[in-house]
Enzyme design. Sequence first.
Site, mmCIF file in Angstrom:
data_model
loop_
_atom_site.group_PDB
_atom_site.id
_atom_site.type_symbol
_atom_site.label_atom_id
_atom_site.label_comp_id
_atom_site.label_asym_id
_atom_site.label_seq_id
_atom_site.Cartn_x
_atom_site.Cartn_y
_atom_site.Cartn_z
ATOM 1 N N GLU A 221 -9.789 -10.956 -7.241
ATOM 2 C CA GLU A 221 -8.863 -9.823 -7.110
ATOM 3 C C GLU A 221 -7.704 -9.949 -8.093
ATOM 4 O OE1 GLU A 221 -9.932 -9.220 -2.360
ATOM 5 O OE2 GLU A 221 -7.903 -9.823 -2.928
ATOM 6 N N TYR B 204 -12.395 -2.254 -3.244
ATOM 7 C CA TYR B 204 -12.887 -2.250 -1.869
ATOM 8 C C TYR B 204 -14.407 -2.085 -1.804
ATOM 9 C CZ TYR B 204 -8.336 -2.381 0.518
ATOM 10 O OH TYR B 204 -7.120 -2.758 1.028
ATOM 11 N N LYS C 110 0.818 -1.218 0.000
ATOM 12 C CA LYS C 110 0.000 0.000 0.000
ATOM 13 C C LYS C 110 0.858 1.278 0.000
ATOM 14 C CE LYS C 110 -3.947 -2.210 2.348
ATOM 15 N NZ LYS C 110 -4.906 -2.105 3.479
ATOM 16 N N HIS D 178 -2.254 -5.405 1.733
ATOM 17 C CA HIS D 178 -3.533 -6.099 1.604
ATOM 18 C C HIS D 178 -3.258 -7.552 1.248
ATOM 19 C CE1 HIS D 178 -7.372 -7.543 0.093
ATOM 20 N NE2 HIS D 178 -6.701 -8.008 -0.944
ATOM 21 N N ASN E 163 -1.918 0.495 6.756
ATOM 22 C CA ASN E 163 -1.400 -0.753 7.319
ATOM 23 C C ASN E 163 -0.576 -1.592 6.328
ATOM 24 O OD1 ASN E 163 -3.492 -1.673 5.801
ATOM 25 N ND2 ASN E 163 -4.647 -2.606 7.470
HETATM 26 P P1 ATP Z 1 -7.142 -5.817 3.658
HETATM 27 O O1 ATP Z 1 -8.525 -6.100 3.090
HETATM 28 O O2 ATP Z 1 -6.593 -4.470 3.202
HETATM 29 O O3 ATP Z 1 -6.209 -6.932 3.448
HETATM 30 P P2 ATP Z 1 -8.058 -6.596 6.263
HETATM 31 O O4 ATP Z 1 -8.740 -7.706 5.544
HETATM 32 O O5 ATP Z 1 -7.123 -6.907 7.381
HETATM 33 O O6 ATP Z 1 -7.263 -5.673 5.237
HETATM 34 P P3 ATP Z 1 -10.580 -5.181 6.230
HETATM 35 O O7 ATP Z 1 -11.543 -5.244 7.351
HETATM 36 O O8 ATP Z 1 -10.863 -5.932 4.968
HETATM 37 O O9 ATP Z 1 -9.137 -5.569 6.814
HETATM 38 O O10 ATP Z 1 -10.384 -3.637 5.881
HETATM 39 C C1 ATP Z 1 -9.836 -3.234 4.646
HETATM 40 C C2 ATP Z 1 -8.905 -2.067 4.871
HETATM 41 O O11 ATP Z 1 -9.658 -0.934 5.260
HETATM 42 C C3 ATP Z 1 -7.892 -2.246 5.998
HETATM 43 O O12 ATP Z 1 -6.748 -2.960 5.613
HETATM 44 C C4 ATP Z 1 -7.559 -0.818 6.326
HETATM 45 O O13 ATP Z 1 -6.622 -0.268 5.396
HETATM 46 C C5 ATP Z 1 -8.903 -0.127 6.147
HETATM 47 N N1 ATP Z 1 -9.605 -0.048 7.424
HETATM 48 C C6 ATP Z 1 -10.222 -1.067 8.082
HETATM 49 N N2 ATP Z 1 -10.755 -0.652 9.237
HETATM 50 C C7 ATP Z 1 -10.494 0.682 9.300
HETATM 51 C C8 ATP Z 1 -10.793 1.719 10.249
HETATM 52 N N3 ATP Z 1 -11.474 1.464 11.373
HETATM 53 N N4 ATP Z 1 -10.341 2.968 9.984
HETATM 54 C C9 ATP Z 1 -9.663 3.250 8.843
HETATM 55 N N5 ATP Z 1 -9.354 2.326 7.907
HETATM 56 C C10 ATP Z 1 -9.756 1.070 8.127
HETATM 57 MG MG MG Z 2 -9.975 -7.435 3.829
#
Ligand code: ATP
Ligand code: MG
Length: 140
Positions: free
Chosen positions: A128, A51, A11, A117, A114
């Site tokens: 994806e 997303y 990212k 992904h 973070n």
């Molecule tokens: P990813 O899908 O990016 O691999 P993940 O599966 O661990 O991450 P998800 O719940 O799918 O987490 O959320 C997708 C992304 O949205 C997160 O990786 C993060 O970048 C963002 N995100 C999730 N929760 C929050 C939040 N509370 N505030 C801001 N951004 C968030």
């Molecule tokens: Mg996710």
Amino acid sequence: MAVQRTFSIIKPDATNRNLTGAINAVIEKAGLRIIAQRRIQMSQAQAEEFYGVHKERPFFGELVEFMTSAPVVVQVLEGENGVAAYRDVMGATNPADAADGTIRKLFALSIGENSVHGSDSAENAEIEIAQFFTADQIVG
Ligand code: ATP
Ligand code: MG
């Protein structure tokens, strides 16, 4: 268990800090092979599609803005039980909860920024991967 592909994104917070190689080193050390990789500037439409599952969440706008704020590196990873193996190496979504040695513990800045992904299921991995790569671009 079997060899399985997953989709990964390095990212903007990580590409901005020149961490592509450092993250790839953690991926490879975990036994996952990078079988396709390309650096792109994600468009707003691509980020919104990618997303889309989160479009009703309060952080959706912020997430799309972040993902389009700088180049990302899209990747296909392959390894034994690849989807779960990469989720393990990534660590928890919030770096404060991520286990030692995981990518997010090592590098992530916050729950939003973070660093990586990874697909959450084999079915989503296929969808994806197809959004960003054609079959001939993946050399396993
Ligand atoms: P990813 O899908 O990016 O691999 P993940 O599966 O661990 O991450 P998800 O719940 O799918 O987490 O959320 C997708 C992304 O949205 C997160 O990786 C993060 O970048 C963002 N995100 C999730 N929760 C929050 C939040 N509370 N505030 C801001 N951004 C968030
Ligand atoms: Mg996710």
